[in-house]
Write a protein that holds these residues in place. Structure first.
Motif, PDB file in Angstrom:
ATOM      1  N   LYS A  66     -14.046  42.497  14.762  1.00 27.71           N
ATOM      2  CA  LYS A  66     -14.152  43.716  15.573  1.00 27.71           C
ATOM      3  C   LYS A  66     -12.802  44.428  15.657  1.00 27.71           C
ATOM      4  N   PHE A  67     -11.717  43.648  15.801  1.00 24.46           N
ATOM      5  CA  PHE A  67     -10.375  44.226  15.859  1.00 24.46           C
ATOM      6  C   PHE A  67     -10.051  44.963  14.567  1.00 24.46           C
ATOM      7  N   GLU A  69     -12.145  46.253  12.449  1.00 26.18           N
ATOM      8  CA  GLU A  69     -12.985  47.450  12.365  1.00 26.18           C
ATOM      9  C   GLU A  69     -12.416  48.569  13.230  1.00 26.18           C
ATOM     10  N   ARG A  70     -11.981  48.245  14.454  1.00 25.51           N
ATOM     11  CA  ARG A  70     -11.381  49.256  15.328  1.00 25.51           C
ATOM     12  C   ARG A  70     -10.090  49.797  14.728  1.00 25.51           C
ATOM     13  N   LYS A  71      -9.302  48.908  14.159  1.00 25.91           N
ATOM     14  CA  LYS A  71      -8.038  49.303  13.541  1.00 25.91           C
ATOM     15  C   LYS A  71      -8.305  50.211  12.340  1.00 25.91           C
ATOM     16  N   ILE A  73     -10.896  52.182  11.847  1.00 24.64           N
ATOM     17  CA  ILE A  73     -11.361  53.482  12.329  1.00 24.64           C
ATOM     18  C   ILE A  73     -10.172  54.325  12.784  1.00 24.64           C
ATOM     19  N   LYS A  74      -9.242  53.712  13.504  1.00 23.56           N
ATOM     20  CA  LYS A  74      -8.067  54.434  13.994  1.00 23.56           C
ATOM     21  C   LYS A  74      -7.144  54.858  12.861  1.00 23.56           C
TER      22      LYS A  74
END
Length: 87
Positions: A66-67, A69-71, A73-74
């Motif tokens: 999840k980390f 994936e968030r990274k 996207i950012k």
């Protein structure tokens, strides 16, 4: 490596607080991955995981996924081709 009595007590406290050996090993791996070998650092990892509800090796893997994936996207910048804009 020989543990000091304080280090031994800290590890026992983790076990007494319900952290599994598997989770402690994962926290140790995470610390080593970050080039830190302090038991205090491992303690902070375990505390952070506890707050997130992470209890197993699988939970750690899911959190890392999840980390990432968030990274991702950012880090994906918005791309707009200004030179070929037809408006």
């Amino acid at each position: 490596v020989v543990l000091t009595p304080i280090e031994y007590d800290l590890i026992n406290a983790w076990l007494d607080n319900g952290y599994t050996e598997e989770l402690i090993n994962e926290a140790l791996k995470e610390a080593i991955y970050n080039n830190v070998t302090s038991l205090k650092y491992i303690d902070k990892i375990l505390e952070a995981w506890n707050k997130k509800g992470i209890k197993t090796k699988e939970d750690v893997a899911l959190d890392k996924k999840k980390f990432k994936e968030r990274k991702q996207i950012k880090s994906d910048p918005f791309y707009y081709d200004w030179l070929n804009d037809e408006e």
